[in-house]
Design a protein around this motif. Structure first.
Motif, PDB file in Angstrom:
ATOM      1  N   SER A  71       0.828  -1.216   0.000  1.00  0.00           N
ATOM      2  CA  SER A  71       0.000   0.000   0.000  1.00  0.00           C
ATOM      3  C   SER A  71       0.859   1.262   0.000  1.00  0.00           C
ATOM      4  CB  SER A  71      -0.918   0.023   1.215  1.00  0.00           C
ATOM      5  OG  SER A  71      -1.780  -1.080   1.197  1.00  0.00           O
ATOM      6  N   ARG A  72       2.050   1.163   0.579  1.00  0.00           N
ATOM      7  CA  ARG A  72       2.932   2.325   0.673  1.00  0.00           C
ATOM      8  C   ARG A  72       3.646   2.650  -0.629  1.00  0.00           C
ATOM      9  NH1 ARG A  72       4.852   0.057   5.656  1.00  0.00           N
ATOM     10  NH2 ARG A  72       6.756  -0.483   4.569  1.00  0.00           N
ATOM     11  N   ARG A  73       3.503   1.841  -1.651  1.00  0.00           N
ATOM     12  CA  ARG A  73       4.208   2.083  -2.911  1.00  0.00           C
ATOM     13  C   ARG A  73       3.837   3.425  -3.546  1.00  0.00           C
ATOM     14  NH1 ARG A  73       7.101  -1.911  -5.460  1.00  0.00           N
ATOM     15  NH2 ARG A  73       7.050  -3.911  -4.394  1.00  0.00           N
ATOM     16  N   VAL A  74       2.667   3.945  -3.257  1.00  0.00           N
ATOM     17  CA  VAL A  74       2.250   5.229  -3.831  1.00  0.00           C
ATOM     18  C   VAL A  74       2.685   6.421  -2.975  1.00  0.00           C
ATOM     19  CG1 VAL A  74       0.284   4.241  -5.077  1.00  0.00           C
ATOM     20  CG2 VAL A  74      -0.032   5.123  -2.764  1.00  0.00           C
ATOM     21  N   LEU A  75       3.327   6.150  -1.862  1.00  0.00           N
ATOM     22  CA  LEU A  75       3.745   7.232  -0.963  1.00  0.00           C
ATOM     23  C   LEU A  75       4.656   8.256  -1.640  1.00  0.00           C
ATOM     24  CD1 LEU A  75       3.585   8.450   1.857  1.00  0.00           C
ATOM     25  CD2 LEU A  75       5.466   6.975   2.528  1.00  0.00           C
ATOM     26  N   PRO A  76       5.670   7.864  -2.406  1.00  0.00           N
ATOM     27  CA  PRO A  76       6.500   8.881  -3.070  1.00  0.00           C
ATOM     28  C   PRO A  76       5.703   9.781  -4.020  1.00  0.00           C
ATOM     29  CG  PRO A  76       7.631   6.774  -3.088  1.00  0.00           C
ATOM     30  CD  PRO A  76       6.229   6.511  -2.595  1.00  0.00           C
ATOM     31  N   GLN A  77       4.754   9.195  -4.743  1.00  0.00           N
ATOM     32  CA  GLN A  77       3.950  10.007  -5.653  1.00  0.00           C
ATOM     33  C   GLN A  77       3.062  10.985  -4.893  1.00  0.00           C
ATOM     34  OE1 GLN A  77       4.219   6.693  -5.826  1.00  0.00           O
ATOM     35  NE2 GLN A  77       4.908   6.154  -7.866  1.00  0.00           N
ATOM     36  N   LEU A  78       2.435  10.511  -3.818  1.00  0.00           N
ATOM     37  CA  LEU A  78       1.576  11.405  -3.027  1.00  0.00           C
ATOM     38  C   LEU A  78       2.397  12.501  -2.356  1.00  0.00           C
ATOM     39  CD1 LEU A  78      -1.008   9.003  -1.326  1.00  0.00           C
ATOM     40  CD2 LEU A  78      -1.374  10.627  -3.183  1.00  0.00           C
ATOM     41  N   THR A  79       3.572  12.149  -1.882  1.00  0.00           N
ATOM     42  CA  THR A  79       4.441  13.150  -1.267  1.00  0.00           C
ATOM     43  C   THR A  79       4.866  14.180  -2.305  1.00  0.00           C
ATOM     44  OG1 THR A  79       5.250  11.523   0.326  1.00  0.00           O
ATOM     45  CG2 THR A  79       6.584  13.495   0.012  1.00  0.00           C
ATOM     46  N   GLY A  80       5.210  13.717  -3.490  1.00  0.00           N
ATOM     47  CA  GLY A  80       5.595  14.634  -4.560  1.00  0.00           C
ATOM     48  C   GLY A  80       4.464  15.587  -4.920  1.00  0.00           C
ATOM     49  N   ARG A  81       3.256  15.060  -4.994  1.00  0.00           N
ATOM     50  CA  ARG A  81       2.098  15.918  -5.293  1.00  0.00           C
ATOM     51  C   ARG A  81       1.865  16.942  -4.188  1.00  0.00           C
ATOM     52  NH1 ARG A  81      -1.657  11.083  -7.021  1.00  0.00           N
ATOM     53  NH2 ARG A  81      -0.675  10.610  -9.012  1.00  0.00           N
ATOM     54  N   LEU A  82       2.031  16.511  -2.950  1.00  0.00           N
ATOM     55  CA  LEU A  82       1.853  17.435  -1.829  1.00  0.00           C
ATOM     56  C   LEU A  82       2.887  18.554  -1.895  1.00  0.00           C
ATOM     57  CD1 LEU A  82       0.725  18.355   0.888  1.00  0.00           C
ATOM     58  CD2 LEU A  82       2.204  16.661   1.978  1.00  0.00           C
ATOM     59  N   TYR A  83       4.150  18.197  -2.099  1.00  0.00           N
ATOM     60  CA  TYR A  83       5.206  19.212  -2.186  1.00  0.00           C
ATOM     61  C   TYR A  83       5.009  20.116  -3.395  1.00  0.00           C
ATOM     62  CZ  TYR A  83       7.795  16.891   1.555  1.00  0.00           C
ATOM     63  OH  TYR A  83       8.185  16.360   2.743  1.00  0.00           O
ATOM     64  N   LEU A  84       4.548  19.554  -4.506  1.00  0.00           N
ATOM     65  CA  LEU A  84       4.281  20.361  -5.690  1.00  0.00           C
ATOM     66  C   LEU A  84       3.153  21.351  -5.421  1.00  0.00           C
ATOM     67  CD1 LEU A  84       4.722  21.025  -8.695  1.00  0.00           C
ATOM     68  CD2 LEU A  84       3.050  19.239  -9.209  1.00  0.00           C
ATOM     69  N   SER A  85       2.074  20.885  -4.815  1.00  0.00           N
ATOM     70  CA  SER A  85       0.950  21.786  -4.538  1.00  0.00           C
ATOM     71  C   SER A  85       1.348  22.860  -3.539  1.00  0.00           C
ATOM     72  CB  SER A  85      -0.274  21.012  -4.060  1.00  0.00           C
ATOM     73  OG  SER A  85      -0.034  20.396  -2.818  1.00  0.00           O
ATOM     74  N   TYR A  86       2.123  22.489  -2.521  1.00  0.00           N
ATOM     75  CA  TYR A  86       2.578  23.481  -1.548  1.00  0.00           C
ATOM     76  C   TYR A  86       3.492  24.500  -2.225  1.00  0.00           C
ATOM     77  CZ  TYR A  86       4.797  25.819   2.258  1.00  0.00           C
ATOM     78  OH  TYR A  86       5.258  26.803   3.085  1.00  0.00           O
TER      79      TYR A  86
END
Length: 102
Positions: A71-86
């Motif tokens: 389930s954690r395999r998508v963590l880098p993508q979600l983190t990247g999206r969060l940092y991009l949006s911020y």
């Protein structure tokens, strides 16, 4: 974490351990918003509204930290999206400033 440790790749996460990495991840995420709040209090940002909107994206990555490795395999993508949006919100906030703090 699992792939790196299995393959002998000494990333920071592998070196400090998974539980400490979770704490580090959470603290770093928190520090982003604390530092922005400090800039706001110092008058270097006139608003926090757009930055606070990005808080909507923070629960998903934090929830994934406690799930199984698959389930954690998508963590880098979600983190990247969060940092991009911020980052985009921070840039727009700076561009809305009457005078840029240089």
């Amino acid at each position: 974490f699992e792939e790196d440790s299995k393959n002998g790749i000494a990333t920071l996460t592998v070196r400090i351990g998974f539980n400490r990495s979770i704490r580090l991840y959470s603290v770093m995420l928190l520090l982003i918003y604390i530092s922005s709040l400090m800039l706001y209090w110092q008058g270097m940002l006139s608003t926090m509204l757009l930055l606070l909107v990005t808080l909507i994206a923070t629960p998903a990555p934090l929830r994934l930290l406690r799930l199984d490795p698959t389930s954690r395999r998508v963590l880098p993508q979600l983190t990247g999206r969060l940092y991009l949006s911020y980052s985009a919100a921070f840039l727009v906030t700076l561009l809305m400033e009457p005078t840029l703090p240089i």
